[in-house]
Design a protein around this motif. Sequence first.
Motif, mmCIF file in Angstrom:
data_model
loop_
_atom_site.group_PDB
_atom_site.id
_atom_site.type_symbol
_atom_site.label_atom_id
_atom_site.label_comp_id
_atom_site.label_asym_id
_atom_site.label_seq_id
_atom_site.Cartn_x
_atom_site.Cartn_y
_atom_site.Cartn_z
ATOM 1 N N TYR A 134 -14.747 12.408 -12.909
ATOM 2 C CA TYR A 134 -14.589 13.262 -11.747
ATOM 3 C C TYR A 134 -14.936 14.701 -12.136
ATOM 4 O O TYR A 134 -14.719 15.121 -13.269
ATOM 5 N N PHE A 137 -10.720 13.752 -4.010
ATOM 6 C CA PHE A 137 -9.350 13.432 -4.386
ATOM 7 C C PHE A 137 -8.510 14.717 -4.439
ATOM 8 O O PHE A 137 -9.008 15.774 -4.821
ATOM 9 N N MET A 156 -8.872 4.116 -14.688
ATOM 10 C CA MET A 156 -8.796 3.668 -13.298
ATOM 11 C C MET A 156 -7.460 2.985 -13.054
ATOM 12 O O MET A 156 -6.994 2.219 -13.899
ATOM 13 N N ASN A 157 -6.843 3.223 -11.900
ATOM 14 C CA ASN A 157 -5.582 2.561 -11.588
ATOM 15 C C ASN A 157 -5.808 1.078 -11.294
ATOM 16 O O ASN A 157 -6.937 0.620 -11.190
ATOM 17 N N TYR A 159 -4.907 15.955 -6.321
ATOM 18 C CA TYR A 159 -3.822 15.700 -7.267
ATOM 19 C C TYR A 159 -2.909 16.925 -7.289
ATOM 20 O O TYR A 159 -3.332 18.039 -7.012
ATOM 21 N N ALA A 197 -8.661 5.010 -7.880
ATOM 22 C CA ALA A 197 -8.687 6.392 -8.364
ATOM 23 C C ALA A 197 -8.221 6.431 -9.808
ATOM 24 O O ALA A 197 -7.621 5.476 -10.320
ATOM 25 N N LEU A 198 -8.501 7.548 -10.467
ATOM 26 C CA LEU A 198 -8.073 7.714 -11.850
ATOM 27 C C LEU A 198 -6.598 8.092 -11.914
ATOM 28 O O LEU A 198 -6.104 8.877 -11.102
#
Lengths: 115, 111
Positions: free
Chosen positions: A104, A33, B92-93, A35, B98-99
């Motif tokens: 994560y 991911f 979690m969305n 961000y 995803a977070l």
Amino acid sequence: DVKVTQSSRYLVKRTGEKVFLECVQDMDHENMFWYRQDPGLGLRLIYFSYDVKMKEKGDIPEGYSVSREKKERFSLILESASTNQTSMYLCASSSHPTVTNYGYTFGSGTRLTVV
Amino acid sequence: SQELEQSPQSLIVQEGKNLTINCTSSKTLYGLYWYKQKYGEGLIFLMMLQKGGEEKSHEKITAKLDEKKQQSSLHITASQPSHAGIYLCGAMNQAGTALIFGKGTTLSVSS
């Protein structure tokens, strides 16, 4: 010790430059991911990937693209850097795309300044 | 879309004092993650709560999940300078992909 490594801690680039932010994980995780973190806005998801050559848009993908040619590496690309892309960029990986007991694992971040 | 609201936004406590940080979700929580971030660095995973009423502890930090209120609290007992940093909650969305994270609570501990 398992790690997510971001290649640069600090980066200064000029407006219009093409910028590559690299992220490598050594945990054999499928999921990675990107961000960005900004004061007052928190962390916002840019892109994510569940597998090699797979990518999905997050909440703010505009102005960014990604590349995942190998399982351990997930690159964030700013096609033409702009000053509003000055931010802290955080890469993360996980062993499972959804629920995971360990959350994560994050890299240390890259603070990008576009001038 | 789901949002996570943290309160307070920031706080300063004297060393040795207890404190609580709250995280409230706009939607039902199916799991809640707590992270800590030192300034300018990445996020460190603290703990994850999945079941309503669940409570977990790590050293002097205790977190609890109240699903009915869609809320989680993080409590630090006898704070120390090493506790200083930014605490973020994550969940979690809605798409389950995803977070998402709250905006964080900045904690300063004065000695």
